[in-house]
Design a protein around this motif. Structure first.
Motif, PDB file in Angstrom:
ATOM      1  N   VAL A   1       0.854  -1.191   0.000  1.00 59.58           N
ATOM      2  CA  VAL A   1       0.000   0.000   0.000  1.00 59.58           C
ATOM      3  C   VAL A   1       0.893   1.245   0.000  1.00 59.58           C
ATOM      4  CG1 VAL A   1      -1.760   1.301   1.275  1.00 59.58           C
ATOM      5  CG2 VAL A   1      -1.881  -1.202   1.166  1.00 59.58           C
ATOM      6  N   HIS A   2       0.446   2.278  -0.700  1.00 54.11           N
ATOM      7  CA  HIS A   2       1.226   3.507  -0.847  1.00 54.11           C
ATOM      8  C   HIS A   2       0.623   4.634  -0.004  1.00 54.11           C
ATOM      9  CE1 HIS A   2       2.500   1.163  -4.309  1.00 54.11           C
ATOM     10  NE2 HIS A   2       1.268   1.223  -4.792  1.00 54.11           N
ATOM     11  N   ALA A   3       1.357   5.730   0.107  1.00 52.46           N
ATOM     12  CA  ALA A   3       0.836   6.909   0.800  1.00 52.46           C
ATOM     13  C   ALA A   3       1.324   8.171   0.101  1.00 52.46           C
ATOM     14  CB  ALA A   3       1.267   6.933   2.258  1.00 52.46           C
ATOM     15  N   LEU A   4       0.406   9.090  -0.112  1.00 57.63           N
ATOM     16  CA  LEU A   4       0.760  10.436  -0.556  1.00 57.63           C
ATOM     17  C   LEU A   4       0.873  11.372   0.631  1.00 57.63           C
ATOM     18  CD1 LEU A   4      -1.494  10.725  -3.737  1.00 57.63           C
ATOM     19  CD2 LEU A   4       0.934  10.121  -3.582  1.00 57.63           C
ATOM     20  N   SER A   5       0.276  10.974   1.762  1.00 56.16           N
ATOM     21  CA  SER A   5       0.399  11.789   2.977  1.00 56.16           C
ATOM     22  C   SER A   5       0.016  10.957   4.196  1.00 56.16           C
ATOM     23  CB  SER A   5      -0.489  13.039   2.891  1.00 56.16           C
ATOM     24  OG  SER A   5      -0.251  13.887   4.001  1.00 56.16           O
ATOM     25  N   ASN A   6       1.004  10.276   4.772  1.00 57.88           N
ATOM     26  CA  ASN A   6       0.846   9.666   6.078  1.00 57.88           C
ATOM     27  C   ASN A   6       1.494  10.606   7.084  1.00 57.88           C
ATOM     28  OD1 ASN A   6       0.269   7.858   8.154  1.00 57.88           O
ATOM     29  ND2 ASN A   6       1.088   6.081   7.068  1.00 57.88           N
ATOM     30  N   SER A   7       1.349  10.339   8.363  1.00 54.88           N
ATOM     31  CA  SER A   7       1.916  11.232   9.372  1.00 54.88           C
ATOM     32  C   SER A   7       2.412  10.422  10.564  1.00 54.88           C
ATOM     33  CB  SER A   7       0.888  12.275   9.829  1.00 54.88           C
ATOM     34  OG  SER A   7      -0.241  11.638  10.416  1.00 54.88           O
ATOM     35  N   ALA A   8       3.269  11.047  11.346  1.00 52.09           N
ATOM     36  CA  ALA A   8       3.821  10.396  12.533  1.00 52.09           C
ATOM     37  C   ALA A   8       4.446  11.471  13.411  1.00 52.09           C
ATOM     38  CB  ALA A   8       4.876   9.360  12.149  1.00 52.09           C
ATOM     39  N   HIS A   9       4.651  11.148  14.695  1.00 49.16           N
ATOM     40  CA  HIS A   9       5.379  12.078  15.555  1.00 49.16           C
ATOM     41  C   HIS A   9       6.570  11.375  16.189  1.00 49.16           C
ATOM     42  CE1 HIS A   9       2.933  10.371  18.976  1.00 49.16           C
ATOM     43  NE2 HIS A   9       4.082  10.570  19.635  1.00 49.16           N
ATOM     44  N   PHE A  10       7.537  12.179  16.567  1.00 45.59           N
ATOM     45  CA  PHE A  10       8.702  11.669  17.285  1.00 45.59           C
ATOM     46  C   PHE A  10       9.292  12.801  18.123  1.00 45.59           C
ATOM     47  CE2 PHE A  10      10.411  13.407  13.352  1.00 45.59           C
ATOM     48  CZ  PHE A  10      11.578  14.067  13.747  1.00 45.59           C
ATOM     49  N   ASP A  11      10.056  12.420  19.131  1.00 39.47           N
ATOM     50  CA  ASP A  11      10.753  13.378  19.993  1.00 39.47           C
ATOM     51  C   ASP A  11      12.233  13.394  19.650  1.00 39.47           C
ATOM     52  OD1 ASP A  11       8.410  13.982  21.448  1.00 39.47           O
ATOM     53  OD2 ASP A  11       8.712  12.223  22.727  1.00 39.47           O
ATOM     54  N   LEU A  12      12.818  14.566  19.770  1.00 41.42           N
ATOM     55  CA  LEU A  12      14.246  14.695  19.482  1.00 41.42           C
ATOM     56  C   LEU A  12      14.871  15.705  20.436  1.00 41.42           C
ATOM     57  CD1 LEU A  12      15.909  14.759  16.000  1.00 41.42           C
ATOM     58  CD2 LEU A  12      16.665  16.356  17.750  1.00 41.42           C
ATOM     59  N   GLN A  13      15.883  15.257  21.140  1.00 38.06           N
ATOM     60  CA  GLN A  13      16.639  16.139  22.031  1.00 38.06           C
ATOM     61  C   GLN A  13      18.088  16.162  21.573  1.00 38.06           C
ATOM     62  OE1 GLN A  13      16.338  15.293  26.198  1.00 38.06           O
ATOM     63  NE2 GLN A  13      17.566  17.055  26.812  1.00 38.06           N
ATOM     64  N   ARG A  14      18.596  17.338  21.319  1.00 40.30           N
ATOM     65  CA  ARG A  14      19.961  17.489  20.822  1.00 40.30           C
ATOM     66  C   ARG A  14      20.969  17.501  21.974  1.00 40.30           C
ATOM     67  NH1 ARG A  14      20.781  22.280  17.109  1.00 40.30           N
ATOM     68  NH2 ARG A  14      22.381  20.922  16.219  1.00 40.30           N
ATOM     69  N   ARG A  15      22.204  17.273  21.634  1.00 39.09           N
ATOM     70  CA  ARG A  15      23.261  17.240  22.632  1.00 39.09           C
ATOM     71  C   ARG A  15      23.612  18.645  23.105  1.00 39.09           C
ATOM     72  NH1 ARG A  15      27.491  12.532  20.712  1.00 39.09           N
ATOM     73  NH2 ARG A  15      25.922  11.045  19.989  1.00 39.09           N
ATOM     74  N   ASN A  16      24.154  18.693  24.291  1.00 49.53           N
ATOM     75  CA  ASN A  16      24.714  19.934  24.844  1.00 49.53           C
ATOM     76  C   ASN A  16      23.699  21.078  24.889  1.00 49.53           C
ATOM     77  OD1 ASN A  16      27.256  18.615  24.980  1.00 49.53           O
ATOM     78  ND2 ASN A  16      27.613  19.101  22.811  1.00 49.53           N
ATOM     79  N   ASP A  17      22.420  20.718  25.134  1.00 47.12           N
ATOM     80  CA  ASP A  17      21.360  21.727  25.257  1.00 47.12           C
ATOM     81  C   ASP A  17      21.231  22.624  24.032  1.00 47.12           C
ATOM     82  OD1 ASP A  17      20.563  20.881  27.804  1.00 47.12           O
ATOM     83  OD2 ASP A  17      22.169  22.046  28.750  1.00 47.12           O
TER      84      ASP A  17
END
Length: 294
Positions: free
Chosen positions: A60-76
């Motif tokens: 199955v294909h998608a032209l617009s699926n969605s998702a979320h994720f968290d990202l924390q970078r190093r050294n603030d």
């Protein structure tokens, strides 16, 4: 820690589906595997975990699926901007048939699956195709090719009207799927059947009739769209009558669904996941505009 909502496309032909492939399925990967690897290359200090809004199966294909994720970078370091996230992840995805289209920084309690207000799928059908060479390459594995040169579209629309609204869709969910855990009562907001077109029609040697079936609901049962599509095409091919479609819906029994009717995966596209604009609002914070991946 910054939470991002991303929208992405993919051609699902070579993937085991959008979610991660189980570890025991060697040599198979889901779209999620590749996006998480792309995020990991940004070197966040938190574990990478992608929460996908809408599950799609292998092929199955998608032209617009969605998702979320968290990202924390190093050294603030401050969060990446949405533009940097899109550019960096698309770069990291390389030649995979997956592309981010846009991104939002969202509140940390936002959930891509549970905040979605509706999902839309489109199923593409090509008529008069007795061999795959009669299709443009741009449509190969991206539509259901039928040898029929015509369908009884008016009967299909009459049958489709029976499915719109709130119903128990037990007859249209896959056998042995989440029967004990998921409510089969769903509200189907839209089911339209309209003329479609080939991706490469203008440069091909023959005219091909295309039809598109579009479905919109807050959520769907497992394989519900493909099973509804298969039944509607059976009506169009005069293998089922409109009254038999009504009886099938009213049976509320997955075993009542005739064998061999389920539409193949490769004609199906997830086309939209809709959210309220207010759910996507986030007060602007300092963010990083460089494209470093450290």
């Amino acid at each position: 820690m910054q939470r991002y909502l991303i929208f992405f496309q993919y051609i699902g032909t070579k993937y085991s589906g959008v979610v991660k492939a189980p570890p025991h399925q060697l040599n198979k990967t889901g779209v999620q595997n590749h996006i998480e690897e792309a995020i990991q290359r940004l070197k966040p200090i938190n574990p990478v975990s992608l929460s996908v809004s809408s599950r799609t199966d292998a092929g199955v294909h998608a032209l617009s699926n969605s998702a979320h994720f968290d990202l924390q970078r190093r050294n603030d370091k401050p969060p990446f901007t949405e533009e940097v996230v899109i550019d960096a992840l698309n770069f990291n995805l390389g030649t995979e048939q997956i592309r981010l289209t846009h991104a939002h920084r969202v509140p940390d309690d936002f959930h891509a699956r549970f905040r979605a207000q509706s999902r839309s799928y489109t199923y593409r059908i090509a008529l008069g195709i007795t061999h795959h060479t009669l299709l443009p390459l741009t449509d190969h594995n991206q539509c259901w090719s039928l040898p029929n040169t015509e369908l009884d579209v008016e009967a299909m629309r009459e049958a489709a009207a029976l499915l719109v609204g709130t119903h128990d869709f037990s007859s249209f969910r896959a056998v042995n799927s989440d029967i004990l855990f998921k409510n089969p009562v769903k509200k189907l907001d839209v089911l339209s059947i309209q003329r479609g077109s080939s991706f490469g029609q203008a440069h091909f040697h023959r005219e091909i009739p295309f039809w598109e079936l579009t479905f919109t609901s807050r959520s769907f049962l497992y394989k519900q769209v493909r099973r509804m599509t298969g039944a509607l095409v059976a009506v169009g091919r005069r293998l089922l009558s409109v009254s038999q479609m009504k009886e099938l819906l009213e049976a509320r029994d997955t075993l009542a669904y005739p064998q061999g009717l389920v539409a193949p995966a490769h004609g199906l596209f997830l086309t939209k996941v809709h959210y309220r604009e207010s759910d996507l609002q986030l007060s602007r914070q300092p963010s990083c505009t460089d494209n470093s991946k450290d």
